[in-house]
Design a protein around this motif. Structure first.
Motif, PDB file in Angstrom:
ATOM      1  N   GLU A 148       0.983  -1.169  -0.087  1.00 41.16           N
ATOM      2  CA  GLU A 148      -0.107  -0.505  -0.113  1.00 41.16           C
ATOM      3  C   GLU A 148       1.038   1.621  -0.215  1.00 41.16           C
ATOM      4  O   GLU A 148       2.113   1.015   0.600  1.00 41.16           O
ATOM      5  N   GLY A 149       0.338   2.441  -0.523  1.00 45.45           N
ATOM      6  CA  GLY A 149       1.110   3.530  -0.359  1.00 45.45           C
ATOM      7  C   GLY A 149       1.865   4.142  -1.716  1.00 45.45           C
ATOM      8  O   GLY A 149       1.865   3.150  -2.679  1.00 45.45           O
ATOM      9  N   ASP A 150       2.631   5.260  -1.340  1.00 47.80           N
ATOM     10  CA  ASP A 150       2.631   6.096  -2.874  1.00 47.80           C
ATOM     11  C   ASP A 150       3.771   5.356  -3.369  1.00 47.80           C
ATOM     12  O   ASP A 150       4.214   5.705  -4.948  1.00 47.80           O
ATOM     13  N   ASP A 151       5.063   5.073  -2.061  1.00 42.75           N
ATOM     14  CA  ASP A 151       6.146   4.166  -2.160  1.00 42.75           C
ATOM     15  C   ASP A 151       6.206   2.635  -1.982  1.00 42.75           C
ATOM     16  O   ASP A 151       7.378   2.543  -2.774  1.00 42.75           O
ATOM     17  N   ALA A 152       4.960   2.224  -3.405  1.00 45.36           N
ATOM     18  CA  ALA A 152       5.179   0.554  -2.876  1.00 45.36           C
ATOM     19  C   ALA A 152       5.719   0.068  -3.937  1.00 45.36           C
ATOM     20  O   ALA A 152       6.550  -1.036  -3.353  1.00 45.36           O
ATOM     21  N   GLN A 153       6.121   1.094  -5.215  1.00 45.35           N
ATOM     22  CA  GLN A 153       7.094   0.421  -5.933  1.00 45.35           C
ATOM     23  C   GLN A 153       8.941   0.146  -5.672  1.00 45.35           C
ATOM     24  O   GLN A 153       9.162  -0.219  -5.683  1.00 45.35           O
ATOM     25  N   VAL A 154       9.163   1.819  -5.212  1.00 44.17           N
ATOM     26  CA  VAL A 154      10.164   1.847  -4.016  1.00 44.17           C
ATOM     27  C   VAL A 154      10.610   0.837  -3.282  1.00 44.17           C
ATOM     28  O   VAL A 154      11.616   0.157  -3.684  1.00 44.17           O
ATOM     29  N   ARG A 155       9.554   0.626  -2.384  1.00 47.85           N
ATOM     30  CA  ARG A 155      10.000   0.022  -2.140  1.00 47.85           C
ATOM     31  C   ARG A 155       9.972  -1.783  -2.120  1.00 47.85           C
ATOM     32  O   ARG A 155      10.584  -2.885  -1.545  1.00 47.85           O
ATOM     33  N   ALA A 156       9.491  -2.241  -3.190  1.00 51.17           N
ATOM     34  CA  ALA A 156       8.929  -3.452  -3.760  1.00 51.17           C
ATOM     35  C   ALA A 156      10.839  -3.309  -4.344  1.00 51.17           C
ATOM     36  O   ALA A 156      11.925  -4.693  -4.163  1.00 51.17           O
ATOM     37  N   LEU A 157      10.916  -2.692  -5.005  1.00 46.96           N
ATOM     38  CA  LEU A 157      12.542  -2.663  -6.114  1.00 46.96           C
ATOM     39  C   LEU A 157      13.196  -2.964  -4.729  1.00 46.96           C
ATOM     40  O   LEU A 157      13.852  -3.868  -4.974  1.00 46.96           O
ATOM     41  N   LEU A 158      13.370  -1.780  -3.325  1.00 49.36           N
ATOM     42  CA  LEU A 158      14.682  -2.235  -2.478  1.00 49.36           C
ATOM     43  C   LEU A 158      14.498  -3.682  -1.959  1.00 49.36           C
ATOM     44  O   LEU A 158      15.645  -4.181  -1.529  1.00 49.36           O
TER      45      LEU A 158
END
Length: 179
Positions: free
Chosen positions: A129-139
């Motif tokens: 969830e959240g606007d940073d979902a792609q960044v967290r998934a990538l990390l």
């Protein structure tokens, strides 16, 4: 089927498809893609192999569906990441070891790893969830790859001093941290 019994043809078909999917997830988890056969999936699901193909098409199509995480399920995503970390911090299967070892010298292996990891990032992003979902998934995906390389190929000596359970516990805390 009659409405009296409460079981429609569509409901039976859906239950069969779900049994096949669950059997596929278990087979792929146990034997990997190459070690899993449509016949073994069918046997585990209690159906004829032709039904597996009828419901899902090819083994590759079924694999793509079987490895998807549920959408908008942060807890499911976190649990999945913990399972992946537990495996990657343990002994690597020979096929994973070969693929990771070859990814920097073989264009085919590089493309295979990149495609797999891109799919994992996209799938994981949908579970967060959240606007940073792609960044967290990538990390998360990049970090797991880094841990895999550091422990199994570079063989960093610090891994010798940290028990497996401690690594998993620290990874759990890291994945649970709020940003």
């Amino acid at each position: 089927m009659s409405a009296v019994s409460g079981t429609t043809r569509d409901a039976k078909r859906a239950r069969t498809a779900q049994r096949i999917l669950e059997a596929a997830q278990e087979e792929f988890a146990t034997h990997g893609y190459k070690g899993t056969t449509v016949r073994a999936i069918a046997e585990r699901a209690g159906v004829h192999a032709s039904l597996v193909m009828q419901h899902y098409g090819t083994k590759a199509d079924l694999f793509a569906i079987a490895v998807q995480l549920p959408k908008d399920n942060p807890q499911g995503a976190k649990d999945h990441l913990m399972d992946v970390l537990d495996v990657r911090l343990g002994e690597l299967p020979p096929e994973t070891r070969a693929l990771v070892r070859s990814m920097l010298t073989s264009p085919e292996a590089e493309a295979s790893v990149r495609t797999f990891l891109d799919e994992r990032v996209n799938n994981l992003e949908q579970s967060f969830e959240g606007d940073d979902a792609q960044v967290r998934a990538l990390l998360a995906v990049s970090s797991i790859l880094g841990l895999t390389i550091a422990q199994h190929f570079l063989k960093l000596s610090a891994f010798d001093d940290v028990p497996h359970e401690t690594l998993v516990k620290a990874a759990h805390a890291w994945l649970s941290a709020k940003t």
